[in-house]
Design an enzyme around this catalytic site. Structure first.
Site, mmCIF file in Angstrom:
data_model
loop_
_atom_site.group_PDB
_atom_site.id
_atom_site.type_symbol
_atom_site.label_atom_id
_atom_site.label_comp_id
_atom_site.label_asym_id
_atom_site.label_seq_id
_atom_site.Cartn_x
_atom_site.Cartn_y
_atom_site.Cartn_z
ATOM 1 N N GLU A 103 0.828 -1.204 0.000
ATOM 2 C CA GLU A 103 0.000 0.000 0.000
ATOM 3 C C GLU A 103 0.862 1.253 0.000
ATOM 4 O O GLU A 103 1.672 1.476 0.882
ATOM 5 C CB GLU A 103 -0.937 0.004 1.215
ATOM 6 C CG GLU A 103 -1.942 -1.132 1.222
ATOM 7 C CD GLU A 103 -2.961 -1.070 0.072
ATOM 8 O OE1 GLU A 103 -2.991 -0.051 -0.643
ATOM 9 O OE2 GLU A 103 -3.722 -2.045 -0.088
ATOM 10 N N ARG A 147 -18.247 0.405 4.350
ATOM 11 C CA ARG A 147 -19.316 -0.156 3.507
ATOM 12 C C ARG A 147 -20.095 -1.214 4.279
ATOM 13 O O ARG A 147 -21.260 -1.464 4.032
ATOM 14 C CB ARG A 147 -18.661 -0.766 2.253
ATOM 15 C CG ARG A 147 -19.574 -1.119 1.115
ATOM 16 C CD ARG A 147 -18.761 -1.541 -0.110
ATOM 17 N NE ARG A 147 -17.670 -2.454 0.205
ATOM 18 C CZ ARG A 147 -17.803 -3.760 0.400
ATOM 19 N NH1 ARG A 147 -18.990 -4.324 0.324
ATOM 20 N NH2 ARG A 147 -16.759 -4.514 0.684
ATOM 21 N N CYS A 166 -8.586 -1.431 7.829
ATOM 22 C CA CYS A 166 -7.168 -1.537 7.456
ATOM 23 C C CYS A 166 -6.557 -0.158 7.239
ATOM 24 O O CYS A 166 -5.493 0.155 7.773
ATOM 25 C CB CYS A 166 -7.001 -2.393 6.199
ATOM 26 S SG CYS A 166 -7.173 -4.152 6.555
ATOM 27 N N HIS A 196 -1.672 -5.590 1.991
ATOM 28 C CA HIS A 196 -2.899 -6.386 1.917
ATOM 29 C C HIS A 196 -2.575 -7.749 1.315
ATOM 30 O O HIS A 196 -1.747 -7.860 0.402
ATOM 31 C CB HIS A 196 -3.958 -5.684 1.053
ATOM 32 C CG HIS A 196 -4.939 -4.874 1.845
ATOM 33 N ND1 HIS A 196 -5.078 -3.515 1.711
ATOM 34 C CD2 HIS A 196 -5.868 -5.256 2.782
ATOM 35 C CE1 HIS A 196 -6.047 -3.081 2.522
ATOM 36 N NE2 HIS A 196 -6.527 -4.117 3.189
#
Ligand code: PCA
Length: 223
Positions: free
Chosen positions: A88, A98, A151, A174
């Protein structure tokens, strides 16, 4: 003359997450657990499992930073839709969930830390790590966004906590699903075996400690 006391072994703090969203496993914790206690590039891995909860995850992470004073921190998480080990590039200062976290919280457009910068860059040599993982035959790439769920929350909180400790290397990776998490042979999603995920993370830790600078390789994206 008294003998010089040996230098303490540096610590690598490696975090994973508990399962979330209905899964019974999270590869990020399975990988971190497999590496707990390992010696990597002369440093000792200390693995910590974080709850998949906004707020509480960061309280635990900050506690671990105070307790272990690590030279390197790598936080791991699951990205079930990714087909590679994802380094990342950025942590952004926004929570926008979400789905509810494991405590039922679902923040929308909240800052991770009010008044903090918009984003932080990874402090890991992400391009060199991608190259190194690919050389091992592992699927790897740079990701431009860690999302806006727990995360990214942990990643942003990590980089903010370390903002005045420039010598500490830190970043987020990830991981894809484990094969045993697939719904069956008809499940079309990508997965990667635990042994390969562990080998990839171990190599990423090694390169993060050994390399002073990243490589100027393109890992850009159009969208
Ligand atoms: N993945 C989620 C949170 C915990 C995890 O392993 C995420 O990508 O935000």
């Amino acid at each position: 003359m008294s003998p010089a006391s040996p230098l303490p072994t540096p610590v690598i703090l490696l975090t994973g997450f508990e399962p979330f969203g209905g899964d019974s496993l999270n590869p990020s914790w399975e990988v971190a657990l497999a590496l707990n206690g390992a010696l990597v590039a002369g440093a000792r891995v200390v693995s910590v499992c974080l709850p998949c909860r906004f707020g509480e995850s960061l309280v635990l992470l900050r506690q671990a930073l105070r307790q272990h004073r690590p030279a390197l921190v790598l936080c791991l998480g699951l990205a079930a839709n990714r087909a590679e080990l994802s380094l990342e590039r950025l942590a952004v200062n926004v929570d926008d969930a979400r789905i509810p976290d494991n405590a039922g919280q679902q923040p929308v457009d909240q800052p991770v830390v009010a008044g903090a910068p918009v984003a932080y860059f990874s402090r890991l040599p992400i391009k060199a790590i991608v190259q190194g993982l690919q050389a091992l035959g592992l699927p790897a790439g740079v990701s431009q966004s860690a999302g806006t769920f727990v995360c990214n929350h942990v990643y942003f909180g990590l980089m903010h906590a370390l903002r005045r400790r420039a010598q500490v290397r830190a970043g987020f990776m990830h991981l894809p699903l484990l094969p045993e998490m697939l719904a069956g042979p008809a499940d079309g999603r990508f997965s990667l075996a635990l042994a390969q995920q562990v080998a990839g993370v171990r190599h990423a830790l090694e390169l993060s400690l050994r390399l002073a600078n990243d490589l100027p390789l393109s890992q850009g994206a159009l969208a």
